[in-house]
Each structure stands twice: as structure tokens, then as C-alpha cells.
Design an enzyme around this catalytic site. Structure first.
Site, PDB file in Angstrom:
ATOM      1  N   SER A   1      71.536  47.018  24.204  1.00 18.58           N
ATOM      2  CA  SER A   1      72.116  47.102  25.545  1.00 18.58           C
ATOM      3  C   SER A   1      72.082  48.565  26.006  1.00 18.58           C
ATOM      4  O   SER A   1      72.165  49.485  25.191  1.00 18.58           O
ATOM      5  CB  SER A   1      73.534  46.549  25.552  1.00 18.58           C
TER       6      SER A   1
ATOM      7  N   CYS B   1      74.260  51.853  18.997  1.00 18.02           N
ATOM      8  CA  CYS B   1      75.493  51.319  19.568  1.00 18.02           C
ATOM      9  C   CYS B   1      76.086  52.320  20.545  1.00 18.02           C
ATOM     10  O   CYS B   1      76.359  53.457  20.178  1.00 18.02           O
ATOM     11  CB  CYS B   1      76.527  51.008  18.491  1.00 18.02           C
TER      12      CYS B   1
ATOM     13  N   SER C   1      71.760  40.219  17.654  1.00 16.25           N
ATOM     14  CA  SER C   1      73.019  40.643  17.048  1.00 16.25           C
ATOM     15  C   SER C   1      74.075  40.934  18.116  1.00 16.25           C
ATOM     16  O   SER C   1      73.755  41.467  19.187  1.00 16.25           O
ATOM     17  CB  SER C   1      72.790  41.907  16.209  1.00 16.25           C
TER      18      SER C   1
ATOM     19  N   LYS D   1      67.149  48.808  15.242  1.00 19.17           N
ATOM     20  CA  LYS D   1      67.500  48.337  16.588  1.00 19.17           C
ATOM     21  C   LYS D   1      67.573  49.581  17.446  1.00 19.17           C
ATOM     22  O   LYS D   1      68.440  50.446  17.255  1.00 19.17           O
ATOM     23  CB  LYS D   1      68.860  47.621  16.548  1.00 19.17           C
TER      24      LYS D   1
ATOM     25  N   GLY E   1      83.062  47.726  20.549  1.00 16.78           N
ATOM     26  CA  GLY E   1      83.592  48.679  19.563  1.00 16.78           C
ATOM     27  C   GLY E   1      83.503  48.203  18.124  1.00 16.78           C
ATOM     28  O   GLY E   1      84.406  48.468  17.326  1.00 16.78           O
TER      29      GLY E   1
ATOM     30  N   LYS F   1      76.419  39.903  13.142  1.00 15.59           N
ATOM     31  CA  LYS F   1      77.035  41.010  13.873  1.00 15.59           C
ATOM     32  C   LYS F   1      76.887  42.320  13.086  1.00 15.59           C
ATOM     33  O   LYS F   1      77.013  42.321  11.853  1.00 15.59           O
ATOM     34  CB  LYS F   1      78.525  40.689  14.083  1.00 15.59           C
TER      35      LYS F   1
ATOM     36  N   THR G   1      72.468  37.549  25.856  1.00 12.87           N
ATOM     37  CA  THR G   1      73.209  37.193  27.074  1.00 12.87           C
ATOM     38  C   THR G   1      73.081  35.707  27.401  1.00 12.87           C
ATOM     39  O   THR G   1      74.076  35.042  27.714  1.00 12.87           O
ATOM     40  CB  THR G   1      72.716  38.054  28.252  1.00 12.87           C
TER      41      THR G   1
END
Ligand code: DHB
Length: 309
Positions: free
Chosen positions: A192, A128, A20, A162, A71, A44, A270
Site C-alpha cells: 500500500s 510497512c 498479506s 514486499k 500498526g 499477516k 482490497t
């Protein structure tokens, strides 16, 4: 050799799919993933209302990965529900929704809407790192429990989390207990890594503008951390909860390492950003060659089979 696998009891045609957040916001982008060899279409992370996201530049590549502070730019969850019907009909592969929210109430509305949609899996992002004044839920175990008590029983579709990277086993243990308590079907390890900084020493600035340069890190930098989290959760969850390995996978060898650690499939972000759709077929083919060379007859035969020294 084929690399068919299963997530939460459902079949995926191959071990490699998109993660995602990368080239998966618009219908056009999702159709490109649909046509590719990605074994599912992950969308997304979406919010209630459409969002523009953070100011640009909000993403920068380095040789070892990407830093971004996007964001949550997205079209709002209703659009992704619309897209799901269309994508399913056209591409015949599982669709994975990724949900985000600013409150439990918002997560509940979105999760409930996806539970009543044709989507196949729901991945709830509790990690996030890029929203001002909005801590990562997955680092607050009480908040995670409260959230899951509200959203884990809204329908029949497999619900996943996630997760952020956990750098201490006690955190993995606490989260594993919550995952079991609420019957979570799958986890995606890892998101991330939040709030890192990359500096351009020539310009004496951060390499991205948004959030004064702080952003989420992905790519080669984070692969060993992702592997550690996959292995940790595989041991704690005893193979009962499916695991997507995410973080720095760019070759079949990387995918094989995640498989040995206990992953059921890998998501790539990535390398998809840098290489484009070719990466899905390539990584999958390389993984198949490794399995064949090593005498495995299926992906499941190698799953979790890391040997100790
Ligand atoms: C964003 C980044 C993430 O790592 C994530 O899990 C969700 C959203 C973003 O900034 O848009």
C-alpha cells in the site's frame, strides 16, 4: 481454462491468492483462506511479540479503495509457525509467511525461525508505512543491503521482498541490483502507498484516527502504479525473479494486465476485504476466459507479452 503458474520454481494451482494484511491474522481467518480458491495462504506480517496495533478506527473504505494504518496487529511469529503445520496438513497449498521487524536482529530471528519451519515461502516486508518513527526500509537502499546481508542466507526456502512503490526508475534500478546481489527469489509489487490522507469534509476530520489520519492506500487508486512497478522490475530482472503483482486487482481483466506486464501471479487484498472469498474463484475464472478468448493456451504464454505502440 486453468491458470496454473509457478513462483520461484514451485507450482501454484491458480494465478490468484490473498495479499498479506487482509483477514489473515487469526487461525480462523487463515482457515477461511485455506478453504477458499486462493492458490496459497499468505499470512499477516508478524513481529517477535504479539501486537495490538494502532488505535481504531484504523481502516476506512472508499469506493476506490481502502486507507489503513493498522500498526502490525499480529499474534507474534511463534503462533504463525504453529499455524503453518496445521494449515499445511489440512489444506495442501503453499503457505507464505510475511515477516516484519523493528531491527535487523528481529528480522533475523523471525526469518531464521521460518526457515526452520514447514512454511513454503518467506515474504519479507520492507515497506510497512504505518509504524511511528520506523521508516520504510525499502526506501533506504543501504539499510536494505544491510538487512539482506544478514537474512538472505539463513536457509533453503525462497525469500521474497514486499516492496514499496518506486516512482522513479533510478530507484527501481538500485533495488533490482540489490535483489540480484542477494539472490532474492521473488518480489511482491507493491505494498500500500504510504502516508496518504483522506478527509471527511463534513466532519472536517481524517477518515481514520491512528497516526493523525495518515495511512497506507490500496485498491483502484494504486493499480497503475503497481503495474508500472511490475513492468519496471520485469524488464530489469529479465524474468529471473518471480513477481507477484499486488495493487488494485479486482477483475480477471486486471489480472490479465498484470500478467502482460510480467507478473507470475497476483495477490488480492482490497477486493478480498470488500467481496470476501468469492473473489478468488471469480477473478481466476474471468482470467481463464480472457486467455481462452485470446487464444492463449497457458498463463506462461502471455507472461510479459505487453506490446508497444
Ligand atoms: C501493515 C501495513 C502494511 O502495509 C504492511 O506492509 C505491513 C503491516 C500494518 O499497518 O499492520
Amino acid at each position: 481454462m486453468e491458470t496454473k503458474t509457478k513462483i520461484a520454481g514451485a507450482e501454484l494451482n491458480s494465478f490468484v491468492l490473498n495479499a498479506s494484511g487482509v483477514r489473515d491474522t487469526t487461525l480462523e481467518e487463515l482457515e477461511i483462506i485455506g478453504k477458499s480458491n486462493s492458490s496459497a495462504i499468505v499470512m499477516k506480517s508478524c513481529t517477535i511479540e504479539p501486537r495490538e496495533g494502532n488505535p481504531e478506527p484504523r481502516c476506512a473504505e472508499t469506493p476506490l479503495g481502502i486507507i489503513q494504518s493498522m500498526g502490525w496487529p499480529n499474534l507474534g511469529y511463534k503462533k504463525y509457525i504453529e499455524f503453518t503445520s496445521l494449515l499445511k496438513e489440512k489444506y495442501h497449498k503453499p503457505i507464505i509467511a510475511s515477516t516484519a521487524g523493528f531491527s535487523t536482529k528481529e528480522y533475523k530471528e523471525i526469518t531464521s525461525a521460518f526457515q526452520n519451519s514447514p512454511v513454503d515461502f518467506i515474504e519479507v516486508s520492507v515497506s510497512c508505512p504505518n509504524i511511528e518513527n520506523h521508516p520504510q526500509v525499502g526506501y533506504d537502499f543501504e539499510a536494505t543491503e544491510e538487512l539482506l546481508s544478514q537474512i538472505s542466507n539463513l536457509g533453503p526456502k525462497p525469500l521474497g521482498l514486499k516492496l514499496p512503490a518506486y516512482l522513479d526508475f533510478i530507484q527501481q534500478k538500485q533495488m533490482a541490483k540489490i535483489i540480484k546481489k542477494f539472490g532474492i527469489s521473488f518480489i511482491s509489487c507493491i505494498n500500500s502507498i504510504g502516508n496518504v490522507l483522506i478527509v471527511d469534509s463534513e466532519r472536517e476530520t481524517p477518515v481514520i484516527k491512528s497516526r493523525k489520519g495518515f495511512g497506507g492506500l490500496s485498491g483502484d487508486y494504486i493499480k497503475p502504479i503497481a503495474l508500472g512497478n511490475v513492468r519496471g522490475f520485469f524488464e530489469l530482472l529479465g524474468g529471473e525473479v518471480s513477481i507477484f503483482g499486488v495493487g488494485g486487482i479486482k477483475t480477471g481483466q486486471d489480472a490479465f494486465e498484470f500478467l502482460l506486464a510480467g507478473a507470475d501471479a497476483v495477490q488480492v487484498g482490497t477486493v478480498f476485504e470488500k467481496e470476501g472469498i468469492n473473489c478468488f474463484e471469480r477473478i481466476n475464472r474471468e482470467l481463464g476466459e480472457i486467455l481462452e478468448r485470446k487464444g492463449y493456451s497457458s498463463v506462461s504464454e502471455a507472461k510479459g507479452k505487453l506490446k508497444y505502440l
